[in-house]
Motif scaffolding. Sequence first.
Motif, PDB file in Angstrom:
ATOM      1  N   HIS A 155      82.800  11.861 -26.598  1.00 27.27           N
ATOM      2  CA  HIS A 155      83.781  11.182 -27.447  1.00 27.27           C
ATOM      3  C   HIS A 155      84.020   9.753 -26.962  1.00 27.27           C
ATOM      4  CE1 HIS A 155      84.468  15.373 -28.436  1.00 27.27           C
ATOM      5  NE2 HIS A 155      85.255  15.021 -29.439  1.00 27.27           N
ATOM      6  N   ARG A 156      84.228   8.856 -27.921  1.00 23.14           N
ATOM      7  CA  ARG A 156      84.618   7.488 -27.586  1.00 23.14           C
ATOM      8  C   ARG A 156      86.144   7.417 -27.468  1.00 23.14           C
ATOM      9  NH1 ARG A 156      79.791   6.930 -30.206  1.00 23.14           N
ATOM     10  NH2 ARG A 156      78.369   5.405 -29.247  1.00 23.14           N
ATOM     11  N   PRO A 157      86.655   6.352 -26.818  1.00 19.38           N
ATOM     12  CA  PRO A 157      88.092   6.291 -26.561  1.00 19.38           C
ATOM     13  C   PRO A 157      88.973   6.527 -27.784  1.00 19.38           C
ATOM     14  CG  PRO A 157      86.986   4.636 -25.256  1.00 19.38           C
ATOM     15  CD  PRO A 157      85.932   5.263 -26.127  1.00 19.38           C
ATOM     16  N   HIS A 158      88.585   5.976 -28.954  1.00 17.80           N
ATOM     17  CA  HIS A 158      89.440   6.123 -30.128  1.00 17.80           C
ATOM     18  C   HIS A 158      89.487   7.573 -30.625  1.00 17.80           C
ATOM     19  CE1 HIS A 158      85.549   5.831 -32.273  1.00 17.80           C
ATOM     20  NE2 HIS A 158      86.165   6.479 -33.263  1.00 17.80           N
ATOM     21  N   GLU A 159      88.583   8.407 -30.127  1.00 16.68           N
ATOM     22  CA  GLU A 159      88.569   9.817 -30.502  1.00 16.68           C
ATOM     23  C   GLU A 159      89.332  10.696 -29.504  1.00 16.68           C
ATOM     24  OE1 GLU A 159      84.267  10.226 -32.674  1.00 16.68           O
ATOM     25  OE2 GLU A 159      84.239   9.892 -30.497  1.00 16.68           O
ATOM     26  N   LEU A 160      89.954  10.065 -28.513  1.00 14.68           N
ATOM     27  CA  LEU A 160      90.674  10.780 -27.471  1.00 14.68           C
ATOM     28  C   LEU A 160      92.157  10.477 -27.547  1.00 14.68           C
ATOM     29  CD1 LEU A 160      88.292   9.933 -24.480  1.00 14.68           C
ATOM     30  CD2 LEU A 160      88.310  12.061 -25.818  1.00 14.68           C
ATOM     31  N   SER A 161      92.974  11.438 -27.124  1.00 15.49           N
ATOM     32  CA  SER A 161      94.409  11.188 -27.022  1.00 15.49           C
ATOM     33  C   SER A 161      94.674  10.256 -25.838  1.00 15.49           C
ATOM     34  CB  SER A 161      95.157  12.504 -26.797  1.00 15.49           C
ATOM     35  OG  SER A 161      94.849  13.039 -25.512  1.00 15.49           O
ATOM     36  N   GLY A 162      95.899   9.744 -25.756  1.00 19.17           N
ATOM     37  CA  GLY A 162      96.245   8.876 -24.636  1.00 19.17           C
ATOM     38  C   GLY A 162      96.065   9.576 -23.303  1.00 19.17           C
ATOM     39  N   GLY A 163      96.494  10.835 -23.223  1.00 15.75           N
ATOM     40  CA  GLY A 163      96.336  11.590 -21.988  1.00 15.75           C
ATOM     41  C   GLY A 163      94.879  11.788 -21.617  1.00 15.75           C
ATOM     42  N   GLN A 164      94.047  12.039 -22.618  1.00 12.95           N
ATOM     43  CA  GLN A 164      92.618  12.221 -22.359  1.00 12.95           C
ATOM     44  C   GLN A 164      91.977  10.906 -21.909  1.00 12.95           C
ATOM     45  OE1 GLN A 164      91.524  13.785 -26.181  1.00 12.95           O
ATOM     46  NE2 GLN A 164      91.910  15.911 -25.603  1.00 12.95           N
ATOM     47  N   GLN A 165      92.388   9.795 -22.520  1.00 16.37           N
ATOM     48  CA  GLN A 165      91.857   8.502 -22.103  1.00 16.37           C
ATOM     49  C   GLN A 165      92.217   8.206 -20.647  1.00 16.37           C
ATOM     50  OE1 GLN A 165      92.042   5.092 -24.897  1.00 16.37           O
ATOM     51  NE2 GLN A 165      93.024   6.533 -26.307  1.00 16.37           N
ATOM     52  N   GLN A 166      93.459   8.532 -20.258  1.00 12.53           N
ATOM     53  CA  GLN A 166      93.849   8.283 -18.879  1.00 12.53           C
ATOM     54  C   GLN A 166      93.123   9.223 -17.922  1.00 12.53           C
ATOM     55  OE1 GLN A 166      94.537   5.911 -17.154  1.00 12.53           O
ATOM     56  NE2 GLN A 166      96.765   5.622 -17.105  1.00 12.53           N
ATOM     57  N   ARG A 167      92.818  10.441 -18.377  1.00 16.47           N
ATOM     58  CA  ARG A 167      92.025  11.349 -17.542  1.00 16.47           C
ATOM     59  C   ARG A 167      90.618  10.776 -17.315  1.00 16.47           C
ATOM     60  NH1 ARG A 167      91.913  17.195 -19.800  1.00 16.47           N
ATOM     61  NH2 ARG A 167      93.062  16.532 -21.632  1.00 16.47           N
ATOM     62  N   VAL A 168      90.057  10.151 -18.349  1.00 14.38           N
ATOM     63  CA  VAL A 168      88.757   9.494 -18.189  1.00 14.38           C
ATOM     64  C   VAL A 168      88.875   8.379 -17.147  1.00 14.38           C
ATOM     65  CG1 VAL A 168      87.020   8.052 -19.333  1.00 14.38           C
ATOM     66  CG2 VAL A 168      87.948  10.075 -20.498  1.00 14.38           C
ATOM     67  N   ALA A 169      89.964   7.613 -17.213  1.00 13.25           N
ATOM     68  CA  ALA A 169      90.170   6.533 -16.245  1.00 13.25           C
ATOM     69  C   ALA A 169      90.301   7.087 -14.824  1.00 13.25           C
ATOM     70  CB  ALA A 169      91.404   5.721 -16.618  1.00 13.25           C
ATOM     71  N   VAL A 170      90.988   8.223 -14.667  1.00 10.68           N
ATOM     72  CA  VAL A 170      91.122   8.847 -13.354  1.00 10.68           C
ATOM     73  C   VAL A 170      89.754   9.330 -12.862  1.00 10.68           C
ATOM     74  CG1 VAL A 170      92.123  10.794 -12.092  1.00 10.68           C
ATOM     75  CG2 VAL A 170      93.537   9.495 -13.699  1.00 10.68           C
ATOM     76  N   ALA A 171      88.978   9.962 -13.756  1.00 11.16           N
ATOM     77  CA  ALA A 171      87.639  10.428 -13.381  1.00 11.16           C
ATOM     78  C   ALA A 171      86.769   9.258 -12.946  1.00 11.16           C
ATOM     79  CB  ALA A 171      86.995  11.165 -14.551  1.00 11.16           C
TER      80      ALA A 171
END
Length: 258
Positions: A155-171
């Motif tokens: 998924h691209r960022p616009h397809e993710l919730s805010g929490g999921q986007q931040q989880r990607v940033a943490v990963a």
Amino acid sequence: MTSSLPLQPLPEAPATSGPAAVSARNLVKNYGKGETAVAALRDVSIDVEQGRFTAIMGPSGSGKSTLMHLLAGLDTADSGTIHLGSTEITGLNDTQLTTLRRDTVGFVFQAFNLVPTLTAQQNILLPIELAGGKPDLEWFDFVVGVLGLQDRLKHRPHELSGGQQQRVAVARALLTRPQVLFGDEPTGNLDSRSGAEVLSLMRRSTKELGQTIIMVTHDPVAASYADRVILMSDGRIVGGIENPTAETILAAMSELGA
């Protein structure tokens, strides 16, 4: 007035635990000169133990963000020393600091800072690829699993919730196995549910991955996920709370006038 702050003295890292993840002594930082000079840090010393989640809090202008920026090598002190593990970073030149930040430090900011045209997986791998390295695929799978991103990698960022986007940033930050992960208001742009999700995962990374985290926040609920809260006021560390709760943090912040 007698203070009722539920504070405890800040402990030194135990002698048996090896070097602190981050250690600073007598940090001084001023902005401006002459009559307009502002003292951001006044003789600050601190040890942050390995494998712990530490939150730094204080009223606006207390110096908490300045302290984090110095510890992370994003800014330089006027005087004092900082060690990242056994490496003294004080006095390193810009090139050396850039290398240090790339190789040994991770960052999670309030803004997710994801590349919108890349998938979650590509965003996670981007820093390693830009550095010309090869990812440890076993570690990648482990981090993605801990953060619950297995089904979101394409998924691209616009397809993710805010929490999921931040989880990607943490990963992305964890993938390089940083000595220390720094968070600057990492849940500031999230709703309460997503924020709790990310903070729980950050806490898990200290328990399950042995990650050291230093987070600056103004939110007592966010800080309650930490193992320890360091409280600052007027450029100084005024104490700490071990095993904090939102209630003990609120009481302490109220005494500080925050």
